[in-house]
Design an enzyme around this catalytic site. Structure first.
Site, PDB file in Angstrom:
ATOM      1  N   ARG A   1       0.856  -1.193   0.000  1.00  0.00           N
ATOM      2  CA  ARG A   1       0.000   0.000   0.000  1.00  0.00           C
ATOM      3  C   ARG A   1       0.886   1.236   0.000  1.00  0.00           C
ATOM      4  NH1 ARG A   1      -2.781   0.476   5.072  1.00  0.00           N
ATOM      5  NH2 ARG A   1      -1.421   2.245   5.519  1.00  0.00           N
TER       6      ARG A   1
ATOM      7  N   LYS B   1      10.858  10.462  11.397  1.00  0.00           N
ATOM      8  CA  LYS B   1      10.285   9.121  11.368  1.00  0.00           C
ATOM      9  C   LYS B   1      11.332   8.052  11.673  1.00  0.00           C
ATOM     10  CE  LYS B   1       6.530   9.892   8.032  1.00  0.00           C
ATOM     11  NZ  LYS B   1       5.845   9.295   6.874  1.00  0.00           N
TER      12      LYS B   1
ATOM     13  N   GLU C   1       6.526   0.527  11.186  1.00  0.00           N
ATOM     14  CA  GLU C   1       5.175   0.556  10.631  1.00  0.00           C
ATOM     15  C   GLU C   1       4.204   0.780  11.784  1.00  0.00           C
ATOM     16  OE1 GLU C   1       4.725   0.628   7.515  1.00  0.00           O
ATOM     17  OE2 GLU C   1       6.761   0.099   6.947  1.00  0.00           O
ATOM     18  N   GLY C   2       2.966   1.153  11.427  1.00  0.00           N
ATOM     19  CA  GLY C   2       1.949   1.398  12.445  1.00  0.00           C
ATOM     20  C   GLY C   2       1.969   2.845  12.905  1.00  0.00           C
TER      21      GLY C   2
ATOM     22  N   LYS D   1      11.788   3.037   6.244  1.00  0.00           N
ATOM     23  CA  LYS D   1      11.825   4.463   5.879  1.00  0.00           C
ATOM     24  C   LYS D   1      13.167   4.840   5.270  1.00  0.00           C
ATOM     25  CE  LYS D   1       7.720   5.039   7.657  1.00  0.00           C
ATOM     26  NZ  LYS D   1       7.481   3.659   8.113  1.00  0.00           N
TER      27      LYS D   1
ATOM     28  N   ARG E   1      -8.101   7.387   4.493  1.00  0.00           N
ATOM     29  CA  ARG E   1      -8.163   7.605   5.940  1.00  0.00           C
ATOM     30  C   ARG E   1      -8.173   9.110   6.191  1.00  0.00           C
ATOM     31  NH1 ARG E   1      -3.121   4.367   8.167  1.00  0.00           N
ATOM     32  NH2 ARG E   1      -2.317   5.193   6.216  1.00  0.00           N
TER      33      ARG E   1
ATOM     34  N   GLU F   1       4.377   7.239   2.750  1.00  0.00           N
ATOM     35  CA  GLU F   1       5.164   6.039   2.998  1.00  0.00           C
ATOM     36  C   GLU F   1       4.691   4.919   2.086  1.00  0.00           C
ATOM     37  OE1 GLU F   1       4.662   4.851   7.055  1.00  0.00           O
ATOM     38  OE2 GLU F   1       2.513   4.457   6.851  1.00  0.00           O
TER      39      GLU F   1
ATOM     40  N   SER G   1      -2.930  -2.665   6.141  1.00  0.00           N
ATOM     41  CA  SER G   1      -4.267  -2.973   6.644  1.00  0.00           C
ATOM     42  C   SER G   1      -5.366  -2.124   6.007  1.00  0.00           C
ATOM     43  CB  SER G   1      -4.296  -2.797   8.165  1.00  0.00           C
ATOM     44  OG  SER G   1      -3.885  -1.486   8.502  1.00  0.00           O
TER      45      SER G   1
ATOM     46  N   ASN H   1       4.084   0.780   2.300  1.00  0.00           N
ATOM     47  CA  ASN H   1       3.948  -0.318   3.267  1.00  0.00           C
ATOM     48  C   ASN H   1       4.157  -1.666   2.583  1.00  0.00           C
ATOM     49  OD1 ASN H   1       2.619   1.177   5.768  1.00  0.00           O
ATOM     50  ND2 ASN H   1       1.624   1.947   3.916  1.00  0.00           N
TER      51      ASN H   1
END
Length: 510
Positions: free
Chosen positions: A129, A400, A404-405, A333, A486, A149, A156, A151
């Protein structure tokens, strides 16, 4: 539509709250309730669910930006598949991160252990993603997407995203035309979104690519999960979509990552087939064709050495992994920074090394980058250190880590103080990213039964599925697989919906 989304009256808010809440519960647009809503001891059997936070209206999103993001996804898939095949490059990335990030170092050790004995599975699955925010320099200027970013593990919300799109299509055909400031049926351009179907199709293709079972057991797919997963219904939508397949039939099982060694074994012989023994069905054994990880992306999933042994156990097996360690490291990253750091005569772009397409494809990809800098002792890194420690200059940036998350980033004025708490030897494990300036958008969010009105920031994620052969370097499958939007209040710095910072949304193209 200059006044979109429309302001709503209190009674209209009550009506939409009721409709959205019930539609969400009826269609699995849900999560397990957070402790702030229902205390864990009040639901010991885990029987409760609550509607996921969601916008009442699909947020306005520039069509030119949406189309741009869709158009580059397959090129991004190819890029990260190619990077995953470049072990020397990834080894250098791990070296540059150094001992300041124990998690990445431990991941790499897993790869080195398997490499020493030899990989038996050369095919890899990526469910990717790529996340973007619309950037607009000034009012009236042409908007562009800029990547936040990429993923490569546990990307998810594919299951919930397709349901959110269906919710907003339902509202647009039944509710919006009843509002005081009504929206005619058909006035909104709502793009089709089959993210659950697309991601499940990627897993199904990997299941087929694995080939026939080489043991006496039927094949299956394993979803590796976290214990106490609140976002379980997002994952279930993918499972159910995958199980719609009848040719071939795809058995799917969930396995907590803490129980890998307890319920799986490596078959005897050189093939190293991964065998799964379901605890609820002790008379059955399955040969695992695909392991899809919805865990393993952070240190908390590896509380002890046995957890690392479980990851090694899966990595050395014949199952197709989503992702392998190499693909997970490709998603750090630091890799994103190397790709996006502005090109100079002494630091040429590495994109042409990985993209086989023409110059236009590379240019289209590069146009989605924002400025990202290392925090090492290179020329770019020293410049970034000066920005990050300056109380004024830092206000345009985010710091950063290789994680992840949600909840891991350091924003604006908090950066100098944070860096003072971190040894300078650890600074190279962070990247400094220029903040993206989105155009102003307003919406209404329904969260835990209450409405929140105000300015919002929307983050678009485009899903992609890719299967490739590490040995032959051949890409076997490459597809775009739907989208996620989102949205968070413009006072919030993070966007993790399950973490409670943001909410689900969909696009109304403008």
């Amino acid at each position: 539509m200059p006044d979109y989304p429309p302001a709503i009256t209190p009674s209209e808010g009550e009506r939409l709250t009721e409709v959205v809440k019930d539609w969400s519960l009826a269609h699995g647009l849900t999560v397990r309730p957070p402790p702030a809503v229902i205390a864990a001891e009040a639901d010991p059997a885990g029987i409760l669910a609550t509607a996921v936070p969601v916008t009442l209206f699909p947020s306005p999103f520039p069509k030119v930006c949406f189309d741009q993001a869709i158009a580059v996804q397959e090129t991004y898939n190819e890029l990260y598949a190619s990077i995953s095949q470049d072990e020397p490059f990834l080894a250098q990335i791990v070296k540059e991160i150094g001992d300041s990030d124990d998690f990445i170092a431990e991941l790499w050790k897993v790869h080195l252990r398997v490499k020493e004995e030899g990989y038996v599975q050369h095919k890899s699955l990526g469910l990717f993603r790529s996340d973007y925010i619309v950037h607009q320099d000034a009012a009236g200027s042409i908007p562009q997407i800029k990547q936040v970013e990429f993923n490569t593990i546990a990307a998810s919300f594919g299951g919930l995203s397709s349901q959110t799109s269906l919710l907003h299509k339902y509202l647009s055909s039944t509710e919006y035309q009843l509002l005081e400031k009504y929206i005619k049926r058909g006035d909104l351009e709502l793009p089709k979104n089959e993210s659950a179907v697309g991601l499940a199709a990627g897993i199904r293709e990997a299941f087929i690519e694995y080939g026939p079972s080489s043991t006496k057991y039927d094949k299956c797919v394993i979803f590796l999960t976290q214990g106490g997963e609140r976002n379980i219904f997002d994952q279930r939508h993918l499972e159910y979509e995958l199980q719609r397949s009848t040719d071939p039939q795809v058995p799917v099982f969930r396995l907590p990552c803490s129980e890998i060694l307890q319920h799986t074994a490596i078959a005897e012989g050189a093939g190293r087939q991964l065998l799964y023994h379901p605890s609820q069905f002790p008379s059955h054994t399955f040969e695992v064709a695909v392991v899809y990880m919805r865990c393993g992306y952070g240190p908390s999933d590896y509380p002890d050495q046995s957890a690392w042994e479980g990851r090694y156990h899966v990595e050395r097996s014949a199952a197709i992994k989503c992702p392998t360690v190499l693909t997970q490291v490709a998603g750090t990253k630091k890799v994103q920074q190397v790709l996006a750091t502005p090109e100079t005569p002494s630091n040429p772009s590495v994109l042409s090394r990985y993209i086989s397409k023409d110059h236009t494809a590379i240019s289209n990809l590069a146009s989605t980058f924002t400025n990202i800098y290392p925090l090492d002792e290179t020329e770019s890194g020293l410049k970034a250190r000066g920005i990050a420690t300056d109380p004024e200059l830092c206000k345009g940036y985010v710091l950063k880590p290789q994680r992840e998350g949600g909840g891991n980033n350091i924003y604006r004025s908090s950066i100098p103080t944070f860096l003072k708490s971190v040894p300078k030897s650890h600074w190279p494990s962070y990247i400094l990213m220029e903040l993206i300036t989105p155009p102003p958008v307003n919406n209404t969010i329904l969260r835990n039964g209450k409405l929140e009105h105000g300015g919002v920031i929307c983050e678009l994620g485009i899903y992609g599925t890719c299967i490739w052969d590490q040995q032959s370097k051949v890409i076997l499958h490459n597809d775009q697989a739907g989208y996620l939007l989102r949205t968070k209040g413009d006072q919030s710095e993070e966007g993790g919906v399950a973490a409670g910072f943001g909410c689900m949304d969909s696009c109304s193209l403008i």
